[in-house]
Design a protein around this motif. Structure first.
Motif, short mmCIF file in Angstrom:
data_model
loop_
_atom_site.label_atom_id
_atom_site.label_comp_id
_atom_site.label_asym_id
_atom_site.label_seq_id
_atom_site.Cartn_x
_atom_site.Cartn_y
_atom_site.Cartn_z
N PHE A 168 79.65 36.40 31.58
CA PHE A 168 79.12 37.74 31.36
C PHE A 168 77.68 37.76 31.88
O PHE A 168 76.83 36.99 31.38
CB PHE A 168 79.14 38.09 29.87
CG PHE A 168 80.52 38.16 29.28
CD1 PHE A 168 81.17 39.37 29.11
CD2 PHE A 168 81.20 36.99 28.92
CE1 PHE A 168 82.45 39.43 28.59
CE2 PHE A 168 82.47 37.03 28.39
CZ PHE A 168 83.11 38.27 28.22
N PHE A 169 77.40 38.61 32.86
CA PHE A 169 76.06 38.67 33.46
C PHE A 169 75.29 39.84 32.88
O PHE A 169 75.75 40.99 32.91
CB PHE A 169 76.16 38.80 34.97
CG PHE A 169 74.81 38.84 35.65
CD1 PHE A 169 74.00 37.71 35.66
CD2 PHE A 169 74.36 39.99 36.26
CE1 PHE A 169 72.75 37.74 36.28
CE2 PHE A 169 73.12 40.03 36.89
CZ PHE A 169 72.31 38.90 36.89
N THR A 225 70.63 36.92 32.97
CA THR A 225 71.20 35.85 32.15
C THR A 225 72.72 35.84 32.26
O THR A 225 73.36 36.90 32.24
CB THR A 225 70.81 36.02 30.67
OG1 THR A 225 69.39 36.04 30.56
CG2 THR A 225 71.37 34.90 29.82
N VAL A 226 73.28 34.65 32.34
CA VAL A 226 74.73 34.48 32.31
C VAL A 226 75.14 33.84 30.99
O VAL A 226 74.65 32.77 30.63
CB VAL A 226 75.23 33.61 33.48
CG1 VAL A 226 76.76 33.70 33.58
CG2 VAL A 226 74.60 34.03 34.80
N GLY A 238 68.29 38.15 48.57
CA GLY A 238 69.19 39.29 48.55
C GLY A 238 70.66 38.96 48.45
O GLY A 238 71.50 39.88 48.54
N ARG A 239 71.03 37.69 48.25
CA ARG A 239 72.46 37.37 48.15
C ARG A 239 73.02 37.87 46.82
O ARG A 239 72.30 38.20 45.89
CB ARG A 239 72.68 35.86 48.30
CG ARG A 239 72.19 35.03 47.16
CD ARG A 239 72.98 33.73 47.04
NE ARG A 239 72.34 32.78 46.17
CZ ARG A 239 72.34 32.88 44.83
NH1 ARG A 239 72.91 33.90 44.23
NH2 ARG A 239 71.75 31.95 44.10
N ASP A 240 74.36 37.91 46.74
CA ASP A 240 75.02 38.30 45.50
C ASP A 240 74.71 37.31 44.39
O ASP A 240 74.46 36.12 44.65
CB ASP A 240 76.53 38.38 45.70
CG ASP A 240 76.94 39.52 46.62
OD1 ASP A 240 76.14 40.47 46.80
OD2 ASP A 240 78.06 39.46 47.16
N ILE A 241 74.74 37.78 43.15
CA ILE A 241 74.52 36.92 41.99
C ILE A 241 75.65 35.91 41.88
O ILE A 241 76.83 36.25 42.01
CB ILE A 241 74.42 37.76 40.71
CG1 ILE A 241 73.23 38.71 40.78
CG2 ILE A 241 74.33 36.87 39.48
CD1 ILE A 241 71.88 38.03 40.85
N LYS A 242 75.29 34.64 41.64
CA LYS A 242 76.27 33.57 41.47
C LYS A 242 75.85 32.70 40.29
O LYS A 242 74.66 32.64 39.95
CB LYS A 242 76.37 32.72 42.73
CG LYS A 242 76.85 33.47 43.96
CD LYS A 242 76.91 32.54 45.18
CE LYS A 242 77.39 33.28 46.42
NZ LYS A 242 77.45 32.40 47.60
N TRP A 243 76.80 32.01 39.71
CA TRP A 243 76.47 31.15 38.56
C TRP A 243 77.27 29.86 38.52
O TRP A 243 77.13 29.07 37.60
CB TRP A 243 76.65 31.90 37.25
CG TRP A 243 77.96 32.64 37.15
CD1 TRP A 243 79.20 32.11 36.91
CD2 TRP A 243 78.15 34.05 37.27
NE1 TRP A 243 80.15 33.10 36.87
CE2 TRP A 243 79.53 34.32 37.09
CE3 TRP A 243 77.27 35.12 37.51
CZ2 TRP A 243 80.04 35.61 37.14
CZ3 TRP A 243 77.79 36.40 37.57
CH2 TRP A 243 79.17 36.63 37.39
#
Length: 282
Positions: A4-5, A11-12, A206-211
Motif C-alpha cells: 500500500f503506497f 511510504t510503502v 521521474g520514474r514510476d514508484i517502485k518498492w
C-alpha cells in the motif's frame, strides 16, 4: 504480500500473509495528518483494514521497522479494529531516551519500550501463522532499525532504497553512517535472489514508484553501496550528503507520536490534544 503506497509521505506499507493459513502481519502502517490544520485521518489505515477483512485474514502482528520520522504510525488504530501485537526493535529505548528529552516529556513518559507488545533483539524470531519471521538488527539510520526476513523476502525499512535511490540518511540523533554501512552490508550478505521490500520511494528522475528489488540488484547497482564501495567512501558520501538535507516535513509530530507506539497525546482538561514544537533542537 500486498503493498500500500501512501503518496503524501512516499511510504510503502505491507500486509504479509501466511500462505498456509489466514494469519497476516502489517508492516509500517501510516496514519494521515494534515499538519497545517492539525487534523488526523485514517484513510491509509482503513484501506489496509478493508483488505484484511475482505481477504478473511487474522491480524497477528503490527511491525514497525523503526521509529519513523516522516509519517505517523497507524498501528494503534489498526490494532484497535483488528487486534494483533505491536513489535519494534529493542533499541527503541535509546530513541525514547533521546527524544524524551528533546520533547521534554517528563518522568511520566516511560522510556523502557513498554508501549509496545514485543521488543525484538537481533536474531529473534516470531511466527505469522505457520510462517517464521527472523529479525536482524540493522542500525545506522536510527538505533532501533530492524530488518524482518520472512521466507524469501526481507523488509528493510529505511535502511536501503531502490538501487537508484541509494541509502537512508544517518544524521538524526542516534544515527551513524558507519553503522549504517555495516548494516547494509549485512543485508547484502543475504542470498542474491532474496527479495527486498523498502519503506519509501521517491521516483528518482521521474520514474514510476517502485518498492521491490533484490540483494543481487542492490549489490550490482545501488548508487551508494554497490559492491566495491568501501566503508570510508560511503561514510564520506553519506555525511556530506546528509549535511545538505532539510528535516522531514513531519518529523516533529512523527517522533513524538511514534516513540510512544503511535499513541496521540492525551487530551487536556478541555478535551484538546497538543503536539510540542521544540525550538533550535533538532
Amino acid at each position: 504480500m500486498t503493498a500500500f503506497f501512501d503518496a503524501p509521505t512516499n511510504t510503502v506499507s505491507y500486509v504479509v500473509r501466511d500462505p498456509a493459513s489466514n494469519a497476516c502481519a502489517v508492516i509500517d502502517p501510516v496514519m494521515d495528518i494534515d499538519y497545517a490544520a492539525g487534523r488526523i485521518a485514517y484513510h491509509s489505515a482503513d484501506a489496509i483494514i478493508a483488505h484484511i477483512r475482505d481477504e478473511g485474514l487474522e491480524l497477528q502482528w503490527l511491525i514497525e521497522t523503526h521509529v519513523h520520522a516522516d509519517h505517523l504510525s497507524g498501528a494503534p488504530y489498526i490494532k484497535q479494529k483488528l487486534g494483533g501485537r505491536m513489535g519494534i526493535g529493542e533499541k527503541i529505548t535509546a530513541v525514547q531516551e533521546t527524544f524524551g528529552k528533546v520533547f521534554n516529556e517528563g518522568t511520566e513518559f516511560q522510556r523502557d519500550g513498554s508501549q509496545f507488545d514485543r521488543l525484538f533483539a537481533d536474531g529473534d524470531s516470531y511466527m505469522i501463522g505457520t510462517m517464521k519471521a527472523q529479525v536482524l538488527s540493522t542500525p545506522g539510520h536510527t538505533p532501533a532499525c530492524m530488518t524482518h526476513v520472512i521466507g524469501d523476502a526481507a523488509f528493510v525499512g529505511d535502511t536501503l532504497f531502490m538501487p537508484d535511490g541509494g541509502s537512508a540518511r544517518a544524521d538524526f540523533p542516534g544515527g551513524d553512517a558507519r553503522a549504517l554501512y555495516r548494516s547494509i552490508r549485512r543485508i547484502l550478505a543475504l542470498p542474491p535472489q532474496m527479495r527486498l521490500f523498502i519503506c519509501h520511494d521517491y521516483g528518482p528522475n521521474g520514474r514510476d514508484i517502485k518498492w521491490e528489488t533484490t540483494v543481487g540488484e542492490e549489490r550490482a547497482h545501488n548508487i551508494h553501496v554497490r559492491d566495491g564501495v568501501s566503508e570510508a567512501e560511503f561514510v564520506a558520501m553519506r555525511e556530506a550528503r546528509d549535511s545538505t538535507l532539510a528535516m522531514p516535513r513531519l518529523i516533529i509530530p512523527s517522533l513524538q507520536v511514534n516513540m510512544k507506539a503511535g499513541e496521540l497525546p492525551s487530551p487536556d482538561a478541555t478535551g484538546k490534544r497538543f503536539l510540542k514544537v521544540p525550538l533550535d533542537t533538532l
